[in-house]
Design a protein around this motif. Structure first.
Motif, PDB file in Angstrom:
ATOM      1  N   PRO A  72       0.844  -1.209   0.000  1.00 12.78           N
ATOM      2  CA  PRO A  72       0.000   0.000   0.000  1.00 12.78           C
ATOM      3  C   PRO A  72       0.872   1.248   0.000  1.00 12.78           C
ATOM      4  CG  PRO A  72      -0.844  -1.585   1.569  1.00 12.78           C
ATOM      5  CD  PRO A  72       0.472  -2.133   1.094  1.00 12.78           C
ATOM      6  N   GLY A  73       0.454   2.238  -0.806  1.00 13.55           N
ATOM      7  CA  GLY A  73       1.188   3.488  -0.894  1.00 13.55           C
ATOM      8  C   GLY A  73       2.209   3.521  -2.018  1.00 13.55           C
ATOM      9  N   GLU A  74       2.578   2.371  -2.543  1.00 17.27           N
ATOM     10  CA  GLU A  74       3.548   2.331  -3.645  1.00 17.27           C
ATOM     11  C   GLU A  74       2.890   2.734  -4.966  1.00 17.27           C
ATOM     12  OE1 GLU A  74       6.926  -0.855  -2.252  1.00 17.27           O
ATOM     13  OE2 GLU A  74       5.266  -1.625  -3.478  1.00 17.27           O
ATOM     14  N   SER A  75       3.722   3.106  -5.926  1.00 15.39           N
ATOM     15  CA  SER A  75       3.233   3.445  -7.254  1.00 15.39           C
ATOM     16  C   SER A  75       3.413   2.254  -8.178  1.00 15.39           C
ATOM     17  CB  SER A  75       3.973   4.664  -7.799  1.00 15.39           C
ATOM     18  OG  SER A  75       5.355   4.351  -7.943  1.00 15.39           O
ATOM     19  N   LEU A  76       2.671   2.281  -9.297  1.00 16.82           N
ATOM     20  CA  LEU A  76       2.739   1.163 -10.239  1.00 16.82           C
ATOM     21  C   LEU A  76       2.300   1.639 -11.615  1.00 16.82           C
ATOM     22  CD1 LEU A  76       3.063  -1.886 -10.861  1.00 16.82           C
ATOM     23  CD2 LEU A  76       0.653  -2.149 -10.233  1.00 16.82           C
ATOM     24  N   LYS A  77       2.943   1.088 -12.641  1.00 14.44           N
ATOM     25  CA  LYS A  77       2.547   1.350 -14.032  1.00 14.44           C
ATOM     26  C   LYS A  77       2.575   0.013 -14.745  1.00 14.44           C
ATOM     27  CE  LYS A  77       3.641   4.740 -17.652  1.00 14.44           C
ATOM     28  NZ  LYS A  77       4.603   5.824 -18.023  1.00 14.44           N
ATOM     29  N   ILE A  78       1.439  -0.422 -15.278  1.00 16.00           N
ATOM     30  CA  ILE A  78       1.377  -1.654 -16.051  1.00 16.00           C
ATOM     31  C   ILE A  78       1.180  -1.312 -17.520  1.00 16.00           C
ATOM     32  CG2 ILE A  78       0.534  -3.008 -14.101  1.00 16.00           C
ATOM     33  CD1 ILE A  78      -2.250  -2.949 -15.316  1.00 16.00           C
ATOM     34  N   SER A  79       1.548  -2.245 -18.395  1.00 13.21           N
ATOM     35  CA  SER A  79       1.538  -1.943 -19.814  1.00 13.21           C
ATOM     36  C   SER A  79       0.755  -2.947 -20.638  1.00 13.21           C
ATOM     37  CB  SER A  79       2.979  -1.857 -20.336  1.00 13.21           C
ATOM     38  OG  SER A  79       3.603  -3.135 -20.254  1.00 13.21           O
ATOM     39  N   CYS A  80       0.448  -2.518 -21.860  1.00 17.54           N
ATOM     40  CA  CYS A  80      -0.327  -3.316 -22.812  1.00 17.54           C
ATOM     41  C   CYS A  80       0.213  -3.003 -24.199  1.00 17.54           C
ATOM     42  CB  CYS A  80      -1.801  -2.924 -22.690  1.00 17.54           C
ATOM     43  SG  CYS A  80      -2.891  -3.542 -23.990  1.00 17.54           S
ATOM     44  N   LYS A  81       0.909  -3.950 -24.811  1.00 17.44           N
ATOM     45  CA  LYS A  81       1.540  -3.712 -26.116  1.00 17.44           C
ATOM     46  C   LYS A  81       0.725  -4.343 -27.221  1.00 17.44           C
ATOM     47  CE  LYS A  81       5.845  -4.191 -28.725  1.00 17.44           C
ATOM     48  NZ  LYS A  81       5.820  -2.779 -29.156  1.00 17.44           N
ATOM     49  N   GLY A  82       0.333  -3.530 -28.186  1.00 19.15           N
ATOM     50  CA  GLY A  82      -0.445  -4.011 -29.310  1.00 19.15           C
ATOM     51  C   GLY A  82       0.426  -4.356 -30.500  1.00 19.15           C
ATOM     52  N   SER A  83      -0.002  -5.354 -31.257  1.00 15.15           N
ATOM     53  CA  SER A  83       0.705  -5.727 -32.480  1.00 15.15           C
ATOM     54  C   SER A  83      -0.276  -6.316 -33.472  1.00 15.15           C
ATOM     55  CB  SER A  83       1.822  -6.736 -32.179  1.00 15.15           C
ATOM     56  OG  SER A  83       1.282  -7.931 -31.666  1.00 15.15           O
ATOM     57  N   GLY A  84       0.114  -6.295 -34.749  1.00 19.76           N
ATOM     58  CA  GLY A  84      -0.734  -6.880 -35.781  1.00 19.76           C
ATOM     59  C   GLY A  84      -1.812  -5.949 -36.301  1.00 19.76           C
ATOM     60  N   TYR A  85      -1.783  -4.687 -35.895  1.00 19.16           N
ATOM     61  CA  TYR A  85      -2.750  -3.698 -36.382  1.00 19.16           C
ATOM     62  C   TYR A  85      -2.163  -2.306 -36.179  1.00 19.16           C
ATOM     63  CZ  TYR A  85      -4.179  -2.517 -31.571  1.00 19.16           C
ATOM     64  OH  TYR A  85      -4.214  -2.086 -30.268  1.00 19.16           O
TER      65      TYR A  85
END
Lengths: 119, 109
Positions: free
Chosen positions: A14-27
């Motif tokens: 709790p209190g920490e930061s986070l960045k998650i990702s989503c990489k697109g391909s094929g379009y």
């Protein structure tokens, strides 16, 4: 082949930061909306919001406005979802999904990123 | 925005039909022909089964059909098969944002 590949599972405090990702391909990544969906353990799907990587349009669902930040880098075909200060209640599976238009349903989904927030 | 209302569960024997309802308001289901349905198996991402109320994406069996009347949309699964056992969610455009239903667990008896 259209693919959305999300970053791996995260365990945070709790209190920490986070960045998650989503990489697109094929379009053409810039020409489609990316939406984010939360699914808390054992619960249903919730729309968090959508972003158009080719422009500046970002729309947050009321429940998530101010709680998360969506962004995208079209140069690397990647969308992001970030938190500045996680709470235990952010523990959930997060899916990204492609939308042809803002009013259209998502046609392709990422595999999901499990975020666990625990002290 | 509140979640659209679905029954928590539905069931049927193999070969039978099951219909799931999805009730919203004139601001979402009733106001747009952008109702969609998703199937989700345990541990998997959702899969689009119906869009724009009645249309099926390529590859979705014609056993799945959708309809809408007023503020209520419905998904019918005909000729139930074991692999149809899953959670089903409706979704609707709601003007600038979208909303999901509460979800229905379909059991094949």
């Amino acid at each position: 082949e259209v693919q959305l590949v999300q970053s791996g599972a995260e365990v945070k405090k709790p209190g920490e930061s986070l960045k998650i990702s989503c990489k697109g391909s094929g379009y053409s990544f810039s020409n489609y909306w990316i939406g984010w969906v939360r699914q808390m353990p054992g619960k249903g799907l919730e729309w968090m919001g959508i972003i158009f990587p080719g422009g500046s349009d970002t729309r947050y669902s009321p429940s998530f406005q101010g709680q998360v930040t969506m962004s995208a880098d079209k140069s690397i075909s990647t969308a992001y979802l970030q938190w500045s200060s996680l709470k235990a209640s952010d523990t959930a599976m997060y899916y990204c999904a492609r939308k042809v238009g803002a009013s259209y349903p998502p046609d392709y989904w990422g595999q999901g990123t499990l975020v666990t927030v625990s002290s | 925005q509140s979640a659209l209302t679905q029954p928590p569960s539905a069931s049927g024997s193999p070969g039978q039909s099951v219909t799931i309802s999805c009730t919203g308001t004139s601001s979402d289901v009733g106001g747009y022909n952008y109702v969609s349905w998703y199937q989700q198996h345990p541990g998997k991402a959702p899969k689009l089964m119906i869009y724009e109320v009645t249309k099926r994406p390529s590859g979705v069996p014609d056993r799945f059909s959708g309809s809408k009347s007023g503020n209520t949309a419905s998904l019918t699964v005909s000729g139930l098969q074991a692999e149809d056992e899953a959670d089903y969610y409706c979704g609707s455009y709601a003007g600038r944002n979208s909303v999901f239903g509460s979800g229905t667990k379909v059991t094949v008896l």
